[in-house]
Design a protein around this motif. Structure first.
Motif, mmCIF file in Angstrom:
data_model
loop_
_atom_site.group_PDB
_atom_site.id
_atom_site.type_symbol
_atom_site.label_atom_id
_atom_site.label_comp_id
_atom_site.label_asym_id
_atom_site.label_seq_id
_atom_site.Cartn_x
_atom_site.Cartn_y
_atom_site.Cartn_z
ATOM 1 N N PHE A 1 0.859 -1.244 0.054
ATOM 2 C CA PHE A 1 -0.091 -0.071 0.163
ATOM 3 C C PHE A 1 0.758 1.180 -0.032
ATOM 4 O O PHE A 1 1.781 1.414 0.761
ATOM 5 N N THR A 2 0.550 1.999 -0.659
ATOM 6 C CA THR A 2 1.233 3.295 -1.010
ATOM 7 C C THR A 2 0.284 4.506 -0.483
ATOM 8 O O THR A 2 -0.794 4.534 -1.180
ATOM 9 N N GLY A 3 0.841 5.492 0.329
ATOM 10 C CA GLY A 3 0.180 6.552 0.698
ATOM 11 C C GLY A 3 0.582 7.309 1.674
ATOM 12 O O GLY A 3 1.885 7.142 2.147
ATOM 13 N N VAL A 4 0.140 8.586 2.247
ATOM 14 C CA VAL A 4 0.618 9.400 3.226
ATOM 15 C C VAL A 4 0.298 8.748 4.476
ATOM 16 O O VAL A 4 -0.820 8.593 4.836
ATOM 17 N N LEU A 5 1.450 8.493 5.392
ATOM 18 C CA LEU A 5 1.360 8.052 6.645
ATOM 19 C C LEU A 5 0.645 9.125 7.531
ATOM 20 O O LEU A 5 1.243 10.191 7.778
ATOM 21 N N VAL A 6 -0.401 8.934 8.270
ATOM 22 C CA VAL A 6 -0.961 9.907 8.992
ATOM 23 C C VAL A 6 -1.135 9.521 10.397
ATOM 24 O O VAL A 6 -1.523 10.230 11.192
ATOM 25 N N TYR A 7 -0.969 8.217 10.913
ATOM 26 C CA TYR A 7 -1.086 7.649 12.263
ATOM 27 C C TYR A 7 -0.404 6.326 12.531
ATOM 28 O O TYR A 7 -0.401 5.514 11.549
ATOM 29 N N VAL A 8 0.203 6.403 13.611
ATOM 30 C CA VAL A 8 1.037 5.095 13.913
ATOM 31 C C VAL A 8 0.729 4.932 15.452
ATOM 32 O O VAL A 8 1.089 5.958 16.425
ATOM 33 N N ASP A 9 0.412 3.573 15.845
ATOM 34 C CA ASP A 9 0.628 3.460 17.218
ATOM 35 C C ASP A 9 1.092 1.894 17.392
ATOM 36 O O ASP A 9 1.444 1.512 16.356
ATOM 37 N N ASP A 10 0.895 1.269 18.463
ATOM 38 C CA ASP A 10 1.651 -0.045 18.714
ATOM 39 C C ASP A 10 1.052 -1.215 17.924
ATOM 40 O O ASP A 10 1.365 -2.231 17.827
ATOM 41 N N CYS A 11 -0.236 -0.931 17.683
ATOM 42 C CA CYS A 11 -1.211 -1.759 16.855
ATOM 43 C C CYS A 11 -1.299 -1.696 15.583
ATOM 44 O O CYS A 11 -1.339 -2.679 14.763
ATOM 45 N N VAL A 12 -1.809 -0.461 14.918
ATOM 46 C CA VAL A 12 -1.944 -0.225 13.699
ATOM 47 C C VAL A 12 -1.202 0.982 13.134
ATOM 48 O O VAL A 12 -0.920 1.982 13.876
ATOM 49 N N VAL A 13 -1.286 1.065 11.718
ATOM 50 C CA VAL A 13 -0.857 2.531 11.093
ATOM 51 C C VAL A 13 -1.856 2.647 10.110
ATOM 52 O O VAL A 13 -2.632 1.874 9.500
ATOM 53 N N LYS A 14 -1.880 4.104 9.745
ATOM 54 C CA LYS A 14 -3.248 4.443 8.906
ATOM 55 C C LYS A 14 -2.258 5.404 7.708
ATOM 56 O O LYS A 14 -1.497 6.091 7.830
ATOM 57 N N VAL B 1 -8.578 5.299 3.349
ATOM 58 C CA VAL B 1 -7.737 5.323 4.396
ATOM 59 C C VAL B 1 -7.744 3.690 4.654
ATOM 60 O O VAL B 1 -8.524 3.038 4.568
ATOM 61 N N THR B 2 -6.320 3.496 4.383
ATOM 62 C CA THR B 2 -6.068 1.854 4.758
ATOM 63 C C THR B 2 -5.193 1.956 6.089
ATOM 64 O O THR B 2 -4.484 2.606 6.472
ATOM 65 N N ILE B 3 -5.887 1.010 6.991
ATOM 66 C CA ILE B 3 -5.445 0.527 8.287
ATOM 67 C C ILE B 3 -4.729 -0.788 8.163
ATOM 68 O O ILE B 3 -5.272 -1.772 7.855
ATOM 69 N N ILE B 4 -3.541 -0.781 8.721
ATOM 70 C CA ILE B 4 -2.637 -1.897 8.634
ATOM 71 C C ILE B 4 -2.422 -2.577 9.953
ATOM 72 O O ILE B 4 -1.573 -1.489 10.789
ATOM 73 N N PRO B 5 -2.575 -3.567 10.480
ATOM 74 C CA PRO B 5 -1.991 -4.213 11.655
ATOM 75 C C PRO B 5 -0.527 -4.112 11.703
ATOM 76 O O PRO B 5 0.204 -4.500 10.764
ATOM 77 N N VAL B 6 0.006 -3.701 12.473
ATOM 78 C CA VAL B 6 1.622 -3.607 12.530
ATOM 79 C C VAL B 6 2.167 -4.798 12.862
ATOM 80 O O VAL B 6 3.131 -5.262 12.065
ATOM 81 N N ASP B 7 1.578 -5.744 13.306
ATOM 82 C CA ASP B 7 2.138 -7.134 13.371
ATOM 83 C C ASP B 7 1.986 -7.904 11.882
ATOM 84 O O ASP B 7 2.461 -9.113 11.482
ATOM 85 N N ARG B 8 1.596 -7.139 10.982
ATOM 86 C CA ARG B 8 1.233 -7.698 9.415
ATOM 87 C C ARG B 8 2.366 -7.133 8.612
ATOM 88 O O ARG B 8 2.232 -7.223 7.313
ATOM 89 N N ILE B 9 2.998 -6.278 9.027
ATOM 90 C CA ILE B 9 3.900 -5.341 8.205
ATOM 91 C C ILE B 9 5.181 -6.395 7.808
ATOM 92 O O ILE B 9 5.935 -6.770 8.759
#
Length: 104
Positions: free
Chosen positions: A35-48, A87-95
């Motif tokens: 997924f390519t896009g502008v990173l707008v949010y990061v926490d310990d569980c997900v990125v958006k 908006v794409t939400i990706i679980p950190v443990d799947r990166i």
């Protein structure tokens, strides 16, 4: 994925908020292509990521620049707001990996 490794990814991504990145996941199918896009949010569980920007209104003044009347009789540029974006939400443990611009 170990906590230390996950934390390293999160720390690396937090520094890139507001920048365009590509994130590749451990899933298959279309999502495995990344997924390519502008990173707008990061926490310990997900990125958006904002992966598609919505279209702006055709007239910043609302209907003031469009003559009244049914749609076929209005001038060009009087189309309504039609694109909401995505908006794409990706679980950190799947990166699996992320790519950033080399110039920063």
């Amino acid at each position: 994925m170990s906590k230390l490794y996950s934390g390293d990814i999160v720390a690396g991504l937090r520094c890139l908020i507001g920048q365009t990145v590509s994130i590749y996941t451990t899933s298959g199918g279309c999502s495995g292509s990344g997924f390519t896009g502008v990173l707008v949010y990061v926490d310990d569980c997900v990125v958006k990521l904002i992966t598609r920007i919505g279209t702006p209104p055709s007239c910043s003044l609302g209907t003031a620049c469009c003559p009244p009347g049914p749609a076929p009789y209005r001038g060009y540029g009087c189309e309504p707001f039609v694109g909401l974006g995505s908006v794409t939400i990706i679980p950190v443990d799947r990166i699996a990996a992320f790519v950033q611009n080399a110039i920063g």
